[in-house]
Each structure stands twice: as structure tokens, then as C-alpha cells.
Design an enzyme around this catalytic site. Sequence first.
Site, PDB file in Angstrom:
ATOM      1  N   GLU A   1      -0.030  -9.785   0.000  1.00 44.54           N
ATOM      2  CA  GLU A   1      -1.449 -10.140   0.206  1.00 44.54           C
ATOM      3  C   GLU A   1      -2.183 -10.366  -1.115  1.00 44.54           C
ATOM      4  O   GLU A   1      -3.042 -11.251  -1.212  1.00 44.54           O
ATOM      5  CB  GLU A   1      -2.131  -9.050   1.040  1.00 44.54           C
ATOM      6  N   GLU A  10       3.807  -4.317   8.016  1.00 39.36           N
ATOM      7  CA  GLU A  10       2.847  -3.340   8.566  1.00 39.36           C
ATOM      8  C   GLU A  10       3.146  -2.967  10.014  1.00 39.36           C
ATOM      9  O   GLU A  10       3.029  -1.804  10.391  1.00 39.36           O
ATOM     10  CB  GLU A  10       1.407  -3.890   8.468  1.00 39.36           C
ATOM     11  N   ALA A  26       0.850  -1.196   0.000  1.00 38.89           N
ATOM     12  CA  ALA A  26       0.000   0.000   0.000  1.00 38.89           C
ATOM     13  C   ALA A  26       0.880   1.238   0.000  1.00 38.89           C
ATOM     14  O   ALA A  26       1.982   1.228   0.555  1.00 38.89           O
ATOM     15  CB  ALA A  26      -0.892  -0.023   1.230  1.00 38.89           C
ATOM     16  N   GLY A  67       0.773  -5.287   1.124  1.00 36.57           N
ATOM     17  CA  GLY A  67      -0.306  -5.596   0.179  1.00 36.57           C
ATOM     18  C   GLY A  67       0.175  -6.372  -1.041  1.00 36.57           C
ATOM     19  O   GLY A  67      -0.606  -7.083  -1.667  1.00 36.57           O
TER      20      GLY A  67
HETATM   21  N1  COA Z   1       4.499   3.450  -0.600  1.00 37.60           N
HETATM   22  C1  COA Z   1       4.871   4.606  -1.191  1.00 37.60           C
HETATM   23  N2  COA Z   1       6.021   4.738  -1.884  1.00 37.60           N
HETATM   24  C2  COA Z   1       6.808   3.649  -1.954  1.00 37.60           C
HETATM   25  C3  COA Z   1       6.486   2.430  -1.370  1.00 37.60           C
HETATM   26  C4  COA Z   1       5.253   2.353  -0.666  1.00 37.60           C
HETATM   27  N3  COA Z   1       4.834   1.232  -0.106  1.00 37.60           N
HETATM   28  N4  COA Z   1       7.482   1.550  -1.602  1.00 37.60           N
HETATM   29  C5  COA Z   1       8.391   2.205  -2.341  1.00 37.60           C
HETATM   30  N5  COA Z   1       7.994   3.460  -2.551  1.00 37.60           N
HETATM   31  C6  COA Z   1       8.688   4.506  -3.301  1.00 37.60           C
HETATM   32  C7  COA Z   1       9.794   5.122  -2.452  1.00 37.60           C
HETATM   33  O1  COA Z   1       9.291   6.102  -1.560  1.00 37.60           O
HETATM   34  C8  COA Z   1      10.675   5.684  -3.539  1.00 37.60           C
HETATM   35  O2  COA Z   1      10.122   6.881  -4.030  1.00 37.60           O
HETATM   36  P1  COA Z   1      10.966   8.266  -3.914  1.00 37.60           P
HETATM   37  O3  COA Z   1      12.159   8.014  -4.764  1.00 37.60           O
HETATM   38  O4  COA Z   1      10.014   9.261  -4.448  1.00 37.60           O
HETATM   39  O5  COA Z   1      11.314   8.432  -2.447  1.00 37.60           O
HETATM   40  C9  COA Z   1      10.547   4.664  -4.665  1.00 37.60           C
HETATM   41  O6  COA Z   1       9.358   3.951  -4.421  1.00 37.60           O
HETATM   42  C10 COA Z   1      11.701   3.666  -4.697  1.00 37.60           C
HETATM   43  O7  COA Z   1      11.819   3.084  -3.399  1.00 37.60           O
HETATM   44  P2  COA Z   1      13.140   3.210  -2.471  1.00 37.60           P
HETATM   45  O8  COA Z   1      12.701   3.043  -1.046  1.00 37.60           O
HETATM   46  O9  COA Z   1      13.910   4.424  -2.804  1.00 37.60           O
HETATM   47  O10 COA Z   1      13.927   1.938  -2.986  1.00 37.60           O
HETATM   48  P3  COA Z   1      14.921   1.023  -2.161  1.00 37.60           P
HETATM   49  O11 COA Z   1      15.530   0.106  -3.144  1.00 37.60           O
HETATM   50  O12 COA Z   1      15.795   1.829  -1.281  1.00 37.60           O
HETATM   51  O13 COA Z   1      13.949   0.171  -1.189  1.00 37.60           O
HETATM   52  C11 COA Z   1      12.021  -1.124  -0.620  1.00 37.60           C
HETATM   53  C12 COA Z   1      12.975  -0.673  -1.732  1.00 37.60           C
HETATM   54  C13 COA Z   1      10.882  -1.912  -1.280  1.00 37.60           C
HETATM   55  C14 COA Z   1      12.749  -2.018   0.378  1.00 37.60           C
HETATM   56  C15 COA Z   1      11.461   0.117   0.117  1.00 37.60           C
HETATM   57  O14 COA Z   1      10.930   1.007  -0.849  1.00 37.60           O
HETATM   58  C16 COA Z   1      10.375  -0.169   1.108  1.00 37.60           C
HETATM   59  O15 COA Z   1      10.635  -0.648   2.201  1.00 37.60           O
HETATM   60  N6  COA Z   1       9.100   0.137   0.743  1.00 37.60           N
HETATM   61  C17 COA Z   1       7.998   0.085   1.657  1.00 37.60           C
HETATM   62  C18 COA Z   1       7.496  -1.323   1.771  1.00 37.60           C
HETATM   63  C19 COA Z   1       6.412  -1.433   2.780  1.00 37.60           C
HETATM   64  O16 COA Z   1       6.560  -1.234   3.964  1.00 37.60           O
HETATM   65  N7  COA Z   1       5.222  -1.825   2.267  1.00 37.60           N
HETATM   66  C20 COA Z   1       4.106  -2.140   3.064  1.00 37.60           C
HETATM   67  C21 COA Z   1       3.186  -1.003   3.204  1.00 37.60           C
HETATM   68  S1  COA Z   1       1.833  -1.490   4.242  1.00 37.60           S
END
Ligand code: COA
Length: 257
Positions: free
Chosen positions: A111, A131, A63, A108
Amino acid sequence: MAVDVARADGIATVTMNRPEALNAFTSEQLAAMLETIRSLRGDRSVRCVILTGAGARAFAAGADIKEMVDKTGDQGAAFGRLGHAVAGALEGLPQPTIAAVNGFALGGGTEVALACDIRLASENAVFAQPEVTLGILPGWGATQRLTRLVGPGLAAEIILSGRRVNADEALRIGLVNAVYPSDRLMAEALKLANQIAANSPRALAAAKRAMQLAFNGATASGLDTEARLFGESFGTADQREGMTAFIEKRPPVFTGE
Ligand code: COA
């Protein structure tokens, strides 16, 4: 969201297409997913569905945290209902569904994959339910579907720690059926989809319905409870802190409020 659909030889390949945010789900994207899935339901030319993510890095990173950070309890509950609707629509499709998990499948993302009948993964796939690290709980079915799939002990460890599960472990614990090199994942998914698509659509739909009843009663009431608790976790201090910390790229400090 761009949700792309390519239909060929009885197989619909649905691609979640927002690679700049690792295919994270906004409300708008969830609505597009729902519309797409519903359009496949009555399409008799589609015998099997493959779901995957655009780009080489992610199936879906969950999400959209930037959308969720300001949500109240009511808005969080509505967002949860939309996620449940997408997962429920996928699960309820008469056609078999294969998740081709091509990288991060977080929150998500996991999920949505769990709502598919079969999961195949690339070697770089990473699953997690992060989460609780954001001050909320899984709200699109993982408390029920992950528990059902991998068993209560492992599901508890994964959901309560928020830790990552790599492709090897996912295979070992039955979260995915097979792992392939990234460049072979879609070909293997298509091979399986073709094998499935050659079978009787009527028999496939009936087999799916019957298999779902193996767990359905417990899942249905569990999903209601999950949805209520997910809504209640929004508007709390921990939810604001967890999501703000993610956006500010710092560790969260939770108080339990
Ligand atoms: N919601 C909003 N934006 C997200 C996102 C999410 N769930 N997951 C990734 N993004 C965005 C990042 O903010 C980033 O955007 P930006 O460059 O404008 O800041 C872009 O996608 C790339 O992600 P980034 O975090 O820079 O890449 P990374 O390789 O360092 O890390 C992840 C990748 C997937 C490990 C990391 O993005 C992450 O932990 N995402 C969240 C996952 C999460 O908790 N999801 C569950 C939500 S309930």
C-alpha cells in the site's frame, strides 16, 4: 522506526529501517515515516524521492501483526488513519516519488508502494494483500489504489485471495514499471530519479496534481469507506484468530464472527 534519509544531488532516498522484522510498521514507525515525508514536502533542495527498505529481503512486510493483534475497533481505526496519513502524505508530496521495492512488499508494504508515483522492483520482489488471511481487510488504501492501478478483476483476485504476486506478474499487470536484478535496483532508481529531478519542480508538482484528479473523487470517498470498515474489522473473533495464528505460526480457523 529508524527511517533514514540520505539527500544527494536533489534526490532524497528514504529507507524504512527495521530489518529484524522485515521493516514491518509499528505505530511508532508510521509516525516517523509521516514526520520524514512531511519534512521533505517543504524542502526545495529535494526534487525527487526514492523510498526503499533496509536489508536484502524486504521493502516492508506490512503492518506489525504483533502490535495489531490486541487492538479494539477504535484502536484499529486509529491505526488505519495513521496508515492512511502516511500513504496520503506520500501521494500528496509535490516531488515525484519512486518506490524501489527490494523484496517482500506485503499488506501495508504494497500500500505504501501504491501511494508512490512509480514502482520499480527487484527480481525477488513479492507483493500481496494478505489482510483477509488475518481476519481484516486492507486498510491503507489498497481497495482503492490497487483497483485503480491493475483494474477491478485483478485487484479483487489479489485482495480476496491474499495470494502473492511475484515480480514478473507485477510487471505484466502494471503493478510495477520495471524489474531489475537486486544489485541494480537502486542504481536504476537513481538514474530515473536524476532524469526526473532535472525537470521543472513547478511543472512536476502541477503534473502530479492534475494526474491525481483523473481518479480523485472516487478514491477519496472509497478511502473513507475503507477506513471505516478497517476499524470495524478489529476486536472481532476473526481478527484475533487470524493474527494469533500468524504469531503462533499455525493456519487460522475462521468463524466469521
Ligand atoms: N508484523 C510483525 N512481525 C513481522 C511481520 C509483520 N507484518 N512480518 C515479519 N515479521 C517478523 C516475524 O515475526 C519474524 O520475527 P521473529 O523472528 O521475532 O518471529 C521476523 O519478522 C522474520 O520473519 P519470518 O516470518 O521469520 O520470515 P520468513 O522468511 O519465514 O517469512 C514473510 C517472511 C514476509 C513471508 C512472513 O514474515 C510474513 O508472512 N509476514 C507477515 C506478512 C503480512 O501478513 N503482512 C500484512 C500485515 S497486514
